[in-house]
Each structure stands twice: as C-alpha cells, then as structure tokens.
Design a protein around this motif. Structure first.
Motif, mmCIF file in Angstrom:
data_model
loop_
_atom_site.group_PDB
_atom_site.id
_atom_site.type_symbol
_atom_site.label_atom_id
_atom_site.label_comp_id
_atom_site.label_asym_id
_atom_site.label_seq_id
_atom_site.Cartn_x
_atom_site.Cartn_y
_atom_site.Cartn_z
ATOM 1 N N LEU A 8 0.861 -1.182 0.000
ATOM 2 C CA LEU A 8 0.000 0.000 0.000
ATOM 3 C C LEU A 8 0.893 1.227 0.000
ATOM 4 O O LEU A 8 1.747 1.376 0.872
ATOM 5 C CB LEU A 8 -0.912 -0.005 1.231
ATOM 6 C CG LEU A 8 -1.837 1.191 1.396
ATOM 7 C CD1 LEU A 8 -2.871 1.239 0.285
ATOM 8 C CD2 LEU A 8 -2.522 1.127 2.758
ATOM 9 N N TYR A 10 1.353 5.609 -1.528
ATOM 10 C CA TYR A 10 0.776 6.813 -2.118
ATOM 11 C C TYR A 10 1.575 7.191 -3.356
ATOM 12 O O TYR A 10 2.797 7.365 -3.289
ATOM 13 C CB TYR A 10 0.787 7.966 -1.111
ATOM 14 C CG TYR A 10 0.046 9.174 -1.617
ATOM 15 C CD1 TYR A 10 -1.338 9.174 -1.662
ATOM 16 C CD2 TYR A 10 0.728 10.293 -2.059
ATOM 17 C CE1 TYR A 10 -2.030 10.278 -2.133
ATOM 18 C CE2 TYR A 10 0.049 11.401 -2.534
ATOM 19 C CZ TYR A 10 -1.320 11.391 -2.566
ATOM 20 O OH TYR A 10 -2.010 12.480 -3.040
ATOM 21 N N TRP A 17 -3.824 6.721 -3.757
ATOM 22 C CA TRP A 17 -3.311 5.584 -3.014
ATOM 23 C C TRP A 17 -3.423 4.357 -3.906
ATOM 24 O O TRP A 17 -4.386 4.203 -4.656
ATOM 25 C CB TRP A 17 -4.112 5.369 -1.736
ATOM 26 C CG TRP A 17 -3.769 6.352 -0.670
ATOM 27 C CD1 TRP A 17 -4.354 7.566 -0.454
ATOM 28 C CD2 TRP A 17 -2.744 6.220 0.303
ATOM 29 N NE1 TRP A 17 -3.742 8.196 0.600
ATOM 30 C CE2 TRP A 17 -2.755 7.382 1.083
ATOM 31 C CE3 TRP A 17 -1.813 5.228 0.589
ATOM 32 C CZ2 TRP A 17 -1.881 7.584 2.142
ATOM 33 C CZ3 TRP A 17 -0.941 5.429 1.642
ATOM 34 C CH2 TRP A 17 -0.976 6.591 2.413
ATOM 35 N N VAL A 19 -2.825 -0.032 -3.975
ATOM 36 C CA VAL A 19 -2.556 -1.287 -3.274
ATOM 37 C C VAL A 19 -2.318 -2.366 -4.326
ATOM 38 O O VAL A 19 -3.021 -2.444 -5.327
ATOM 39 C CB VAL A 19 -3.696 -1.685 -2.302
ATOM 40 C CG1 VAL A 19 -4.987 -1.973 -3.023
ATOM 41 C CG2 VAL A 19 -3.298 -2.874 -1.449
ATOM 42 N N ALA A 34 -6.422 5.625 1.456
ATOM 43 C CA ALA A 34 -5.864 4.283 1.590
ATOM 44 C C ALA A 34 -6.975 3.254 1.735
ATOM 45 O O ALA A 34 -6.907 2.164 1.161
ATOM 46 C CB ALA A 34 -4.916 4.224 2.786
#
Length: 72
Positions: A8, A10, A17, A19, A34
C-alpha cells in the motif's frame, strides 16, 4: 491464521493511493484514500479469485483476506 502480503503506497504523480497484491500480480486497487484503495483492491482480488475458480485453478488466496473487508 493465514497472512497475505500487500503493498500500500501513495503515488504522488497520480495523487492516489495504490494497493498491490503480490499473490495476484494482475490485481491492484486505487483510491483517493488508503481505505478506498484497499476496498478496490479487494474487489479486484475477488474477481480474480472467481476467474481462478471458473478455470478450475487453485487460488493463491484464501477467504480470510476477502473477509477483511468487513472491518474496513
């Protein structure tokens, strides 16, 4: 309990964000927060898991990761 690795981070270039799930190389999620990135990523993993199942392939992920969305 089975543990799964995720990344995860930025992305300053995209201002989002992101992932990623190493166990599903084609799955990722993005979002303004997030939490949204994680939710979107889990949805992508769910779709990928269904594809694995439809093709009769063993899925590299267990239901436990998919259950984590209850806590987000």
């Amino acid at each position: 309990m089975t543990k799964h690795i995720l990344s995860l981070f930025y992305d300053t270039d995209e201002d989002l964000w992101v992932v990623d799930f190493p166990e599903f190389p084609n799955c990722s999620g993005v979002g303004q927060t997030a939490a949204l990135a994680l939710i979107n990523g889990i949805r992508a993993v769910e779709k990928e898991a269904k594809i694995y199942k439809a093709k009769g392939l063993p899925s590299p992920i267990t239901l436990q990761l998919l259950e984590t969305k209850k806590y987000i």
